[in-house]
Motif scaffolding. Structure first.
Motif, PDB file in Angstrom:
ATOM      1  N   UNK A 150       0.978  -0.998  -0.251  1.00  0.00           N
ATOM      2  CA  UNK A 150       0.115   0.011  -0.054  1.00  0.00           C
ATOM      3  C   UNK A 150       1.342   1.285  -0.207  1.00  0.00           C
ATOM      4  N   UNK A 151       2.124   0.782   0.355  1.00  0.00           N
ATOM      5  CA  UNK A 151       3.100   2.322   1.032  1.00  0.00           C
ATOM      6  C   UNK A 151       3.058   2.635  -0.843  1.00  0.00           C
ATOM      7  N   UNK A 152       3.988   1.395  -1.502  1.00  0.00           N
ATOM      8  CA  UNK A 152       4.479   1.219  -2.560  1.00  0.00           C
ATOM      9  C   UNK A 152       3.542   2.180  -3.438  1.00  0.00           C
ATOM     10  N   UNK A 153       1.970   2.147  -3.418  1.00  0.00           N
ATOM     11  CA  UNK A 153       0.803   2.483  -3.936  1.00  0.00           C
ATOM     12  C   UNK A 153       0.431   3.834  -3.895  1.00  0.00           C
ATOM     13  N   UNK A 154       0.638   4.256  -2.749  1.00  0.00           N
ATOM     14  CA  UNK A 154       0.246   5.304  -2.508  1.00  0.00           C
ATOM     15  C   UNK A 154       1.915   6.905  -2.281  1.00  0.00           C
ATOM     16  N   UNK A 155       2.962   5.770  -2.165  1.00  0.00           N
ATOM     17  CA  UNK A 155       4.091   6.464  -2.733  1.00  0.00           C
ATOM     18  C   UNK A 155       3.468   6.967  -4.737  1.00  0.00           C
ATOM     19  N   UNK A 156       3.653   5.930  -5.071  1.00  0.00           N
ATOM     20  CA  UNK A 156       3.434   5.908  -6.779  1.00  0.00           C
ATOM     21  C   UNK A 156       2.314   7.300  -7.129  1.00  0.00           C
ATOM     22  N   UNK A 157       1.292   7.188  -6.125  1.00  0.00           N
ATOM     23  CA  UNK A 157       0.449   8.824  -6.335  1.00  0.00           C
ATOM     24  C   UNK A 157       0.676   9.600  -6.268  1.00  0.00           C
ATOM     25  N   UNK A 158       1.696   9.813  -4.955  1.00  0.00           N
ATOM     26  CA  UNK A 158       2.050  11.060  -5.009  1.00  0.00           C
ATOM     27  C   UNK A 158       2.733  11.470  -5.881  1.00  0.00           C
ATOM     28  N   UNK A 159       4.025  10.813  -5.904  1.00  0.00           N
ATOM     29  CA  UNK A 159       4.343  11.240  -7.127  1.00  0.00           C
ATOM     30  C   UNK A 159       3.525  11.953  -9.057  1.00  0.00           C
ATOM     31  N   UNK A 160       2.323  11.073  -8.673  1.00  0.00           N
ATOM     32  CA  UNK A 160       1.670  11.243  -9.992  1.00  0.00           C
ATOM     33  C   UNK A 160       0.687  12.798  -9.683  1.00  0.00           C
ATOM     34  N   UNK A 161       0.478  12.868  -8.195  1.00  0.00           N
ATOM     35  CA  UNK A 161      -0.036  14.119  -7.483  1.00  0.00           C
ATOM     36  C   UNK A 161       1.029  15.267  -7.998  1.00  0.00           C
ATOM     37  N   UNK A 162       2.598  15.334  -7.508  1.00  0.00           N
ATOM     38  CA  UNK A 162       2.889  15.898  -7.907  1.00  0.00           C
ATOM     39  C   UNK A 162       3.320  16.358  -9.024  1.00  0.00           C
ATOM     40  N   UNK A 163       3.785  15.620 -10.372  1.00  0.00           N
ATOM     41  CA  UNK A 163       3.934  15.860 -10.962  1.00  0.00           C
ATOM     42  C   UNK A 163       2.392  16.880 -12.008  1.00  0.00           C
ATOM     43  N   UNK A 164       1.094  17.215 -11.481  1.00  0.00           N
ATOM     44  CA  UNK A 164       0.164  17.821 -11.758  1.00  0.00           C
ATOM     45  C   UNK A 164       0.372  19.125 -10.648  1.00  0.00           C
ATOM     46  N   UNK A 165       0.787  18.866  -9.605  1.00  0.00           N
ATOM     47  CA  UNK A 165       0.341  20.620  -8.992  1.00  0.00           C
ATOM     48  C   UNK A 165       2.342  21.040  -9.443  1.00  0.00           C
ATOM     49  N   UNK A 166       3.359  20.534  -9.948  1.00  0.00           N
ATOM     50  CA  UNK A 166       4.151  21.458 -10.461  1.00  0.00           C
ATOM     51  C   UNK A 166       4.064  21.629 -11.414  1.00  0.00           C
ATOM     52  N   UNK A 167       3.667  20.773 -12.136  1.00  0.00           N
ATOM     53  CA  UNK A 167       2.895  21.623 -13.084  1.00  0.00           C
ATOM     54  C   UNK A 167       2.653  22.653 -13.443  1.00  0.00           C
ATOM     55  N   UNK A 168       1.370  22.932 -12.326  1.00  0.00           N
ATOM     56  CA  UNK A 168       1.131  24.193 -12.628  1.00  0.00           C
ATOM     57  C   UNK A 168       1.719  25.089 -11.357  1.00  0.00           C
ATOM     58  N   UNK A 169       2.672  24.891 -11.464  1.00  0.00           N
ATOM     59  CA  UNK A 169       3.155  25.908 -10.570  1.00  0.00           C
ATOM     60  C   UNK A 169       3.465  26.093  -8.920  1.00  0.00           C
ATOM     61  N   UNK A 170       2.818  24.542  -8.981  1.00  0.00           N
ATOM     62  CA  UNK A 170       2.353  24.500  -6.833  1.00  0.00           C
ATOM     63  C   UNK A 170       4.068  24.184  -6.340  1.00  0.00           C
ATOM     64  N   UNK A 171       3.962  23.866  -4.929  1.00  0.00           N
ATOM     65  CA  UNK A 171       6.173  24.470  -4.393  1.00  0.00           C
ATOM     66  C   UNK A 171       4.988  23.429  -3.573  1.00  0.00           C
ATOM     67  N   UNK A 172       5.795  22.228  -3.149  1.00  0.00           N
ATOM     68  CA  UNK A 172       5.442  22.383  -1.718  1.00  0.00           C
ATOM     69  C   UNK A 172       6.428  21.958  -0.882  1.00  0.00           C
ATOM     70  N   UNK A 173       6.344  21.402  -0.240  1.00  0.00           N
ATOM     71  CA  UNK A 173       6.403  22.536   1.517  1.00  0.00           C
ATOM     72  C   UNK A 173       6.038  21.078   2.913  1.00  0.00           C
ATOM     73  N   UNK A 174       5.903  21.207   4.407  1.00  0.00           N
ATOM     74  CA  UNK A 174       5.652  20.600   4.889  1.00  0.00           C
ATOM     75  C   UNK A 174       5.986  21.532   6.455  1.00  0.00           C
ATOM     76  N   UNK A 175       4.329  21.440   6.867  1.00  0.00           N
ATOM     77  CA  UNK A 175       3.904  22.669   7.928  1.00  0.00           C
ATOM     78  C   UNK A 175       3.102  21.687   8.727  1.00  0.00           C
ATOM     79  N   UNK A 176       3.438  22.005  10.221  1.00  0.00           N
ATOM     80  CA  UNK A 176       3.532  21.485  11.494  1.00  0.00           C
ATOM     81  C   UNK A 176       2.001  21.074  11.343  1.00  0.00           C
ATOM     82  N   UNK A 177       2.061  19.052  12.434  1.00  0.00           N
ATOM     83  CA  UNK A 177       0.545  18.814  12.377  1.00  0.00           C
ATOM     84  C   UNK A 177      -0.255  19.470  13.490  1.00  0.00           C
ATOM     85  N   UNK A 178       0.843  19.982  14.932  1.00  0.00           N
ATOM     86  CA  UNK A 178       0.478  20.255  16.112  1.00  0.00           C
ATOM     87  C   UNK A 178       0.079  22.088  15.752  1.00  0.00           C
TER      88      UNK A 178
END
Length: 483
Positions: free
Chosen positions: A101-129
């Motif tokens: 499942x983690x393999x599948x999810x990592x692939x989905x994340x790569x597809x999402x990254x491609x599409x979001x970065x394709x429109x100018x998205x920049x990835x970051x990470x914010x605190x959960x707390x």
């Protein structure tokens, strides 16, 4: 024929010939044995991925009625994913995601990254707390009610586990005093765990208390520019679902407790869906029933079509927020006149783990999983014959085939597994392969030993079984797309 594939077949038959004579030790110290187990890779060769070594414990396949957690309801995706050892319940609404499942999810994340970065998205990470002060400032601390996980630290300060991050990201941008209109639109996104205290978590990964989500936030210089950004994100979502082979409907939706002026949901039509949709049969109009009057039956867009009700699984949601958060937290930029102006905002969510489960729900049969090909955990499973059968010698050819596919087709490196459980019959292993949802299953049997070798290939997504030559196999698998 591909040179590597030709070398594979020559090498395979040489190895096969040597198994029929006495074992021979080479200077390297490696010995050729009469029965070389698939789990013992040749010296200097890349190890073969073996089904027997994959972590999918057999005890996780028991999903009998008494094994379900209190309060949970079963659905097809939950049952299939637990049967296949892909997920395992931890506590109500929380799951272990196992390696496949983690393999599948990592692939989905790569597809999402491609599409979001394709429109100018920049990835970051914010605190959960997240600080309660931010949520109280936006007045959502009380508005969210019991769905918000709340806690206090040892000093008595209040926090929540973020289900969404409008307050946090707007505060971050507000701290950048030098933001210029030339830097807009600014699109920031993350893919992280989110938390929601669901009163009745159910349907496995479709409605849980802990889940993965992609949340993007946009900052624009004007309302017109914000609408253009909004549309570009919606188009990116449409491309994403098209790449996954999922039929997704964009429907008008309520803004809910996030707020804003405009909202759309992205729904996968499914009988198990919890959302009720109204779709016009004559035009492109569609909406969640929450946005319509209870007695409306005619389409408000074309005025002639009839609205038909159906159910859907929400897998994405977009919001045009306007200045709701940017005004509160003073997220400004310097405009063309070098004066401060409040940014126009949008926010855009995708349920990552929900997309996985929803895809399994809508694409699979009752007996086995069918993944979107792009995000299947592994693309190919090779089945050698049962140990001790009349064609036992084809086992060596199966191992060589796994190696050769990775060498000949670069996109399949790490995507081909060998089901080395040769104590089991082909039929039982085929049944397991169907449960796991490998897009292609190759049976290496008597046909592979013939002068003109042929392979039995089962295409899980179409249900077809074909018999292919070496070149035909390369041609078929050469068209497989991976990320």
């Amino acid at each position: 024929m591909e040179p590597v594939m030709l070398q594979f077949w020559q090498r395979a038959f040489r190895r096969l010939h040597r198994t029929l004579i006495l074992p021979k030790r080479f200077d390297s110290g490696c010995a050729e044995q009469a029965a070389v187990p698939a789990s013992a890779p040749s010296c200097g060769r890349k190890p073969v991925l073996l089904v027997s070594r994959l972590y999918q414990p057999s005890n996780l396949r028991d999903v009998a009625q008494d094994s379900r957690l209190p309060g949970e309801m079963s659905c097809k995706s939950q049952r299939l994913m637990q049967q296949a050892g892909l997920i395992h319940p931890s506590s109500p609404g929380c799951y272990y995601y196992l390696p496949a499942t983690v393999r599948s999810m990592e692939k989905l994340v790569r597809v999402i990254d491609q599409e979001m970065q394709g429109i100018g998205g920049q990835k970051l990470d914010m605190p959960s707390l997240c600080s309660a002060d931010l949520w109280k400032t936006s007045e959502r601390w009380d508005l969210m009610g019991k769905e918000l996980f709340r806690l206090k630290d040892r000093h008595g300060a209040e926090y929540c586990l973020g289900p969404t991050h409008e307050e946090a990201v707007t505060t971050l941008v507000a701290h950048q005093a030098t933001l210029s209109y030339r830097q807009l639109p600014l699109l920031l996104y993350q893919i992280t765990r989110k938390f929601r205290d669901e009163p009745k978590p159910k349907f496995g990964l479709l409605r849980g208390r802990e889940f993965y989500m992609k949340d993007m936030y946009s900052f624009d210089m004007s309302e017109e520019a914000a609408h253009q950004t909004y549309e570009s994100v919606c188009q990116a979502y449409t491309r994403l679902f098209a790449r996954l082979g999922l039929r997704c409907v964009q429907v008008q939706a309520d803004t809910g407790n996030i707020g804003g002026k405009l909202s759309h949901e992205f729904q996968l039509p499914a009988d198990i869906g919890e959302d009720r949709l109204l779709v016009c049969g004559s035009c492109s109009f569609s909406a969640n029933v929450e946005t319509m009057s209870s007695d409306q039956s005619n389409c408000p867009q074309c005025e002639t079509g009839k609205l038909v009700e159906s159910k859907g699984i929400e897998v994405g949601h977009t919001f045009y927020l306007g200045k709701k958060y940017s005004h509160i937290f003073k997220a400004t930029f310097s405009n063309a006149q070098n004066k401060p102006a409040v940014a126009e905002m949008g926010c855009y969510g995708l349920g990552v783990t929900r997309i996985l489960a929803a895809a399994v729900e809508v694409m699979s049969t009752e007996e086995g999983i069918c993944w979107p090909g792009l995000i299947a955990p592994y693309q190919v499973c090779v089945l050698p014959p049962k140990k001790g059968s009349k064609v036992d010698e084809a086992t060596l050819l199966a191992e060589e085939l796994v190696q050769a596919l990775g060498e000949t087709l670069p996109q399949l490196r790490g995507e081909v597994v060998l089901d080395d459980r040769t104590q089991m019959t082909i039929g039982k292993r085929l049944k397991d392969a169907s449960k796991l949802g490998y897009p292609y299953v190759i049976v290496v049997g008597q046909g592979a030993l013939e002068e003109t070798p042929r392979f039995e290939v089962i295409c899980q997504q179409t249900g077809e079984t074909v018999f292919l030559s070496r070149d035909g196999l390369l041609d078929l698998l050469g068209r497989v797309e991976t990320v």
